[in-house]
Design a protein around this motif. Sequence first.
Motif, mmCIF file in Angstrom:
data_model
loop_
_atom_site.group_PDB
_atom_site.id
_atom_site.type_symbol
_atom_site.label_atom_id
_atom_site.label_comp_id
_atom_site.label_asym_id
_atom_site.label_seq_id
_atom_site.Cartn_x
_atom_site.Cartn_y
_atom_site.Cartn_z
ATOM 1 N N ARG A 141 0.837 -1.204 0.000
ATOM 2 C CA ARG A 141 0.000 0.000 0.000
ATOM 3 C C ARG A 141 0.873 1.256 0.000
ATOM 4 N NH1 ARG A 141 -3.941 -0.574 4.392
ATOM 5 N NH2 ARG A 141 -4.973 -1.881 2.888
ATOM 6 N N ALA A 142 1.898 1.276 0.826
ATOM 7 C CA ALA A 142 2.784 2.439 0.895
ATOM 8 C C ALA A 142 3.522 2.648 -0.427
ATOM 9 C CB ALA A 142 3.778 2.281 2.041
ATOM 10 N N PHE A 143 3.954 1.572 -1.064
ATOM 11 C CA PHE A 143 4.665 1.695 -2.336
ATOM 12 C C PHE A 143 3.733 2.214 -3.423
ATOM 13 C CE2 PHE A 143 6.598 -0.139 -6.272
ATOM 14 C CZ PHE A 143 7.760 0.628 -6.259
ATOM 15 N N GLU A 144 2.520 1.680 -3.496
ATOM 16 C CA GLU A 144 1.577 2.135 -4.518
ATOM 17 C C GLU A 144 1.203 3.599 -4.316
ATOM 18 O OE1 GLU A 144 -1.557 -0.150 -6.128
ATOM 19 O OE2 GLU A 144 0.110 -0.999 -7.259
ATOM 20 N N GLU A 145 1.141 4.058 -3.065
ATOM 21 C CA GLU A 145 0.863 5.473 -2.807
ATOM 22 C C GLU A 145 2.052 6.338 -3.198
ATOM 23 O OE1 GLU A 145 -0.319 5.697 1.303
ATOM 24 O OE2 GLU A 145 -2.212 4.648 0.918
ATOM 25 N N ARG A 146 3.234 5.796 -3.096
ATOM 26 C CA ARG A 146 4.464 6.527 -3.399
ATOM 27 C C ARG A 146 4.647 6.747 -4.900
ATOM 28 N NH1 ARG A 146 9.245 6.962 -0.538
ATOM 29 N NH2 ARG A 146 10.940 7.587 -1.876
ATOM 30 N N VAL A 147 4.292 5.741 -5.690
ATOM 31 C CA VAL A 147 4.517 5.818 -7.135
ATOM 32 C C VAL A 147 3.191 5.956 -7.865
ATOM 33 C CG1 VAL A 147 6.691 4.553 -7.077
ATOM 34 C CG2 VAL A 147 4.587 3.305 -7.392
ATOM 35 N N THR A 148 3.150 6.894 -8.782
ATOM 36 C CA THR A 148 1.961 7.066 -9.616
ATOM 37 C C THR A 148 2.428 7.276 -11.053
ATOM 38 O OG1 THR A 148 1.955 9.445 -9.179
ATOM 39 C CG2 THR A 148 0.577 8.075 -7.746
ATOM 40 N N GLY A 149 1.532 7.087 -11.960
ATOM 41 C CA GLY A 149 1.861 7.313 -13.361
ATOM 42 C C GLY A 149 2.514 6.133 -14.055
ATOM 43 N N PHE A 150 2.504 4.964 -13.418
ATOM 44 C CA PHE A 150 3.117 3.780 -14.020
ATOM 45 C C PHE A 150 2.084 2.696 -14.331
ATOM 46 C CE2 PHE A 150 6.616 5.691 -11.626
ATOM 47 C CZ PHE A 150 7.625 5.684 -12.579
ATOM 48 N N GLY A 151 0.822 3.023 -14.232
ATOM 49 C CA GLY A 151 -0.212 2.015 -14.465
ATOM 50 C C GLY A 151 -0.117 0.902 -13.438
ATOM 51 N N LYS A 152 -0.215 -0.328 -13.904
ATOM 52 C CA LYS A 152 -0.150 -1.484 -12.999
ATOM 53 C C LYS A 152 1.271 -1.982 -12.781
ATOM 54 C CE LYS A 152 -4.751 -2.963 -14.021
ATOM 55 N NZ LYS A 152 -5.711 -3.434 -13.158
ATOM 56 N N ALA A 153 2.229 -1.378 -13.431
ATOM 57 C CA ALA A 153 3.614 -1.852 -13.345
ATOM 58 C C ALA A 153 4.137 -1.955 -11.909
ATOM 59 C CB ALA A 153 4.531 -0.973 -14.192
ATOM 60 N N PRO A 154 3.837 -1.009 -11.006
ATOM 61 C CA PRO A 154 4.396 -1.135 -9.645
ATOM 62 C C PRO A 154 4.028 -2.437 -8.947
ATOM 63 C CG PRO A 154 3.575 1.074 -9.975
ATOM 64 C CD PRO A 154 3.138 0.262 -11.177
ATOM 65 N N ARG A 155 2.835 -2.937 -9.176
ATOM 66 C CA ARG A 155 2.453 -4.169 -8.479
ATOM 67 C C ARG A 155 3.190 -5.385 -9.009
ATOM 68 N NH1 ARG A 155 -3.856 -4.414 -9.430
ATOM 69 N NH2 ARG A 155 -3.437 -2.587 -8.233
ATOM 70 N N TYR A 156 3.811 -5.248 -10.181
ATOM 71 C CA TYR A 156 4.557 -6.359 -10.778
ATOM 72 C C TYR A 156 6.058 -6.083 -10.819
ATOM 73 C CZ TYR A 156 -0.214 -7.364 -12.123
ATOM 74 O OH TYR A 156 -1.562 -7.590 -12.087
ATOM 75 N N LEU A 157 6.536 -5.219 -9.946
ATOM 76 C CA LEU A 157 7.946 -4.846 -9.953
ATOM 77 C C LEU A 157 8.862 -6.055 -9.804
ATOM 78 C CD1 LEU A 157 10.221 -2.827 -10.080
ATOM 79 C CD2 LEU A 157 9.857 -2.333 -7.648
ATOM 80 N N GLY A 158 8.556 -6.968 -8.903
ATOM 81 C CA GLY A 158 9.392 -8.158 -8.731
ATOM 82 C C GLY A 158 9.505 -8.953 -10.022
ATOM 83 N N LEU A 159 8.384 -9.142 -10.694
ATOM 84 C CA LEU A 159 8.387 -9.843 -11.978
ATOM 85 C C LEU A 159 9.219 -9.085 -13.000
ATOM 86 C CD1 LEU A 159 7.371 -11.980 -13.998
ATOM 87 C CD2 LEU A 159 5.314 -10.543 -14.289
ATOM 88 N N LEU A 160 9.057 -7.763 -13.055
ATOM 89 C CA LEU A 160 9.824 -6.958 -14.012
ATOM 90 C C LEU A 160 11.315 -7.042 -13.723
ATOM 91 C CD1 LEU A 160 7.519 -3.815 -14.321
ATOM 92 C CD2 LEU A 160 7.756 -5.744 -15.922
ATOM 93 N N MET A 161 11.686 -7.087 -12.448
ATOM 94 C CA MET A 161 13.098 -7.234 -12.095
ATOM 95 C C MET A 161 13.651 -8.563 -12.607
ATOM 96 S SD MET A 161 13.249 -5.794 -8.224
ATOM 97 C CE MET A 161 13.404 -4.053 -7.881
ATOM 98 N N ILE A 162 12.869 -9.618 -12.457
ATOM 99 C CA ILE A 162 13.306 -10.939 -12.924
ATOM 100 C C ILE A 162 13.432 -10.943 -14.445
ATOM 101 C CG2 ILE A 162 12.649 -13.371 -13.106
ATOM 102 C CD1 ILE A 162 11.369 -13.024 -10.271
ATOM 103 N N ILE A 163 12.463 -10.344 -15.142
ATOM 104 C CA ILE A 163 12.535 -10.277 -16.610
ATOM 105 C C ILE A 163 13.748 -9.449 -17.032
ATOM 106 C CG2 ILE A 163 11.394 -9.407 -18.691
ATOM 107 C CD1 ILE A 163 8.696 -10.038 -17.234
ATOM 108 N N GLY A 164 13.988 -8.339 -16.332
ATOM 109 C CA GLY A 164 15.134 -7.497 -16.656
ATOM 110 C C GLY A 164 16.460 -8.212 -16.479
ATOM 111 N N GLU A 165 16.558 -9.068 -15.493
ATOM 112 C CA GLU A 165 17.790 -9.818 -15.229
ATOM 113 C C GLU A 165 17.909 -11.075 -16.093
ATOM 114 O OE1 GLU A 165 20.488 -9.230 -13.126
ATOM 115 O OE2 GLU A 165 19.598 -7.230 -12.982
ATOM 116 N N ASN A 166 16.782 -11.513 -16.657
ATOM 117 C CA ASN A 166 16.749 -12.760 -17.425
ATOM 118 C C ASN A 166 15.999 -12.561 -18.740
ATOM 119 O OD1 ASN A 166 17.735 -14.777 -15.201
ATOM 120 N ND2 ASN A 166 16.216 -13.472 -14.222
#
Length: 177
Positions: free
Chosen positions: A35-60
Amino acid sequence: MQDSTEDDATETLRAGPGEHQIAYKLRLAQIAAYRAFEERVTGFGKAPRYLGLLMIIGENPGANQTSLAEAVGLRRSSLVAILDQLERDRIVQRDPAPGDRRSKAVRLTDHGARVLQDLTEEAAAHEAALTEGIAAADLAVVHAALDRIILNMRAAEGQGAGPAVAAPEPASTTRRR
């Protein structure tokens, strides 16, 4: 007569045995952190909730959907729906995997790489606020305990160690601020 709803809102409710259960505490911490992270970041659509997945895709880059689903602990069908959304948002791209046209290789788009970079910076600031006042050695213990819990749960589900849990970093590099 006073409305009891107002009084109930300020009352601290107890969870009984849940107060001493790791799973309960993990869930409360996850909800609060998310909740705190989603309140902190705006303007990224649904991407913040999938940050862990995006990190894995970025590394692999080029990892297949099945490996990604295992890495984040999702069913493949659930991951496909998430990837559909991220693809619509131009954050990821799926291409036929080399050597297996039925399999899809997933990678970040250029836009997705920029989104990941921005979100990673926000996540670092969020992590610093989240762990304020916790010694690096204590954070290393928390990381190790969480890694063990993940391994235990994957073993109980018959998933084995899974690719998402790597060896913890040494305590001296756990905290970067």
